[in-house]
Design a protein around this motif. Structure first.
Motif, short mmCIF file in Angstrom:
data_model
loop_
_atom_site.label_atom_id
_atom_site.label_comp_id
_atom_site.label_asym_id
_atom_site.label_seq_id
_atom_site.Cartn_x
_atom_site.Cartn_y
_atom_site.Cartn_z
N SER A 31 -4.57 -1.11 9.39
CA SER A 31 -4.98 0.12 8.64
C SER A 31 -6.28 0.22 7.58
CB SER A 31 -3.35 0.92 7.69
OG SER A 31 -3.14 -0.21 7.23
N TYR A 64 0.38 -1.52 0.02
CA TYR A 64 0.64 0.20 0.23
C TYR A 64 0.89 1.39 -0.08
CZ TYR A 64 -3.78 3.20 1.25
OH TYR A 64 -5.10 4.03 1.03
N HIS A 91 -7.80 2.17 4.70
CA HIS A 91 -6.08 1.75 3.73
C HIS A 91 -6.83 1.25 2.83
CE1 HIS A 91 -2.76 3.50 5.05
NE2 HIS A 91 -3.65 4.64 4.65
N THR A 115 -1.06 -3.82 3.02
CA THR A 115 -1.06 -2.92 4.29
C THR A 115 -0.72 -3.33 5.58
OG1 THR A 115 -3.48 -3.25 5.00
CG2 THR A 115 -3.42 -2.14 3.73
#
Ligand SMILES: Nc1ncnc2c1ncn2[C@@H]1O[C@H](COP(=O)(O)OP(=O)(O)OP(=O)(O)O)[C@@H](O)[C@H]1O
Ligand SMILES: [Mg+2]
Length: 466
Positions: free
Chosen positions: A87, A56, A90, A83
């Protein structure tokens, strides 16, 4: 040996790339790496990539921007985004941009492999369906008639050869095999295509009405004939008349039909003025006309007039190689018709269609897929949905339709037992409104065993809830 699948791994940490490469190569993948999104785009231009795994967070072009860029360019390669732990927002963004899924760091390789294999399966499926679609659109379709089997290909050729002759044609075939479709294809590929195609269902009318339907009548020709009416032969002048279920024409009408075929003339009922027409005759039947002749039900001379060229349409069970194409074709047709977001039918669902004998041939298959499209809730027609649609309609005597001819004893027995099992369990579930405990008790079956059988037959208790 199967060619290796190629995975493109993108991460800005060389150490991570090394580990990934080692792990994935060990599992038999071919691995290409890139240190950022920009480098990845370059590689995507040059190489055939099956799956992308992207970090990411990356400098230059991060995972998200890469996804956005791919989408812009219409690149449809399944992508897995990695990721950092926690998170989740995201991940959500990535999925919105079309990532297939996301994994969090540290990477669990078993999980990654599982996800990878799922991606690859989906790609293979997409490719297979794409291939089938293209086949439907090209070689294996003729005037809306689908078929790749040798027998259907022969029929396509025959239609082409016959279209521009005026030969009288008799189409034989069981119910639902596509006789009418073939008759239309002949007409619409002939020089008569801009002239009428007139279909008469000879089985639908009683004797006197059929004659007036075919040849017309003058006013007052019989009680109820208030107006002069032209018959279907006149209507079809310069075009084609399709005499459907021709085996059901009563003897007196047969004599008149014979005359039209021999002399191209007839009179309206109640008139003695001869009418001349230029009509091409195509007829169809699912009856054995030779047999009808020997029983004195069908005129032999008429038979020879109708039977100039014969097209034998094989039942679906004798050309099951056409089934996947037809299934894909009907899925698309009905998804469009009902405006449903259904893209495909799963290979498992198609497989389950092979276990049925299709006594109602293509029409029956079409009906099953139509029902499946209506009730399907996912984007693909699943096996369980097909199973539900194959269930006998209420009050239908399912066994009556079960055909054994040509089936080896063992296979017929297993088929029949399977159907019995499904039928039995369905009935109990219906009776008990989907309460498995009660249904299993009445069957004197173990609860677990009952559930297992439900699973095997694609039955869900929710379908039986009142
Ligand atoms: N090869 C095929 N490809 C695509 N659709 C087909 C094919 N064969 C039949 N169908 C479809 O199946 C249905 C039944 O076909 P059709 O009415 O031509 O059969 P039929 O032989 O005239 O049946 P019946 O004897 O019951 O009148 C139609 O909806 C038709 O469009
Ligand atoms: Mg028909």
């Amino acid at each position: 040996m199967k060619p290796k699948n190629t995975i493109l791994v993108i991460d800005d940490e060389p150490a991570t790339l090394k580990v990934m490469e080692a792990n994935l190569s060990r599992e038999g993948f071919s691995v290409i790496t890139a240190l950022d999104g920009a480098a990845a785009l370059d590689l995507l231009d040059k190489e055939r990539i099956d799956v992308i795994i992207a970090d990411y967070m990356m400098p230059n072009l991060d995972g998200l921007s890469l996804l956005a860029r791919l989408r812009e360019q219409g690149v449809d390669i399944p992508t897995i985004i990695i990721t950092a732990h926690g998170s989740i927002e995201h991940a959500v963004k990535a999925m919105q941009l079309g990532a297939l899924t996301y994994l969090t760091k540290p990477i669990n390789y078993d999980e990654l492999l599982l996800v990878l294999n799922r991606c690859l399966e989906q790609t293979a499926l997409k490719q297979e369906i794409h291939r089938l679609r293209q086949e439907v659109e090209s070689r294996y379709s003729f005037s809306n008639i689908i078929g790749k089997s040798h027998k259907m290909q022969e029929i396509f050729e025959l239609i082409e050869d016959l279209a521009n002759t005026d030969a009288t044609i008799l189409i034989y075939g069981e119910t639902g095999t596509g006789k009418e479709l073939i008759a239309k294809a002949i007409h619409y590929n002939s020089t008569r295509r801009d002239k009428p195609f007139v279909r008469v269902n000879c089985a639908a009318l009683p004797e006197n009405l059929l004659e007036s339907e075919l040849f017309g009548h003058e006013r007052g020709a019989f009680t109820g004939a208030i107006k002069t009416r032209i018959g279907r032969f006149e209507e079809a002048d310069s075009g084609t008349i399709f005499l459907d279920e021709v085996g059901d024409i009563p003897p007196s009408t047969q004599a008149k039909l014979l005359r039209v075929l021999q002399e191209k003339t007839f009179e309206r009922l109640g008139s003695n003025q001869s009418i001349q027409v230029d009509v091409r005759v195509i007829s169809a039947t699912n009856k054995d006309l030779q047999d009808a002749i020997s029983k004195g039900e069908f005129r032999e001379d008429l038979f020879y007039r109708l039977n100039v060229v014969v097209i034998q349409v094989p039942p679906l069970r004798e050309r099951m190689e056409d089934l996947p194409l037809l299934a894909v074709h009907f899925t698309r047709l009905y998804a469009e018709k009902f405006k449903k977001d259904i893209e495909t039918i799963t290979p498992e669902a198609i497989q389950s269609l092979f276990n049925y004998r299709w006594p109602g041939n293509i029409r029956e298959l079409e009906n099953v897929i139509e029902r499946a499209v209506i009730i399907e809730k996912s984007k693909r027609i699943e096996e369980a949905t097909i199973q539900k649609c194959l269930l006998p309609k209420k009050n239908e005597k399912e066994f009556r339709y079960f055909v054994y001819d040509g089936v080896p004893f063992k296979k017929a027995k297993t088929d029949l037992l399977n159907r019995f099992e499904r039928d039995y369990i369905t009935r109990l579930l219906e009776k008990h409104g989907g309460r498995i405990v009660d249904a299993a008790r009445e069957a004197q079956m173990d609860y677990k065993n009952f559930c297992e059988k439900m699973r095997r037959h694609g039955l869900s208790k929710w379908d039986f809830k009142a």
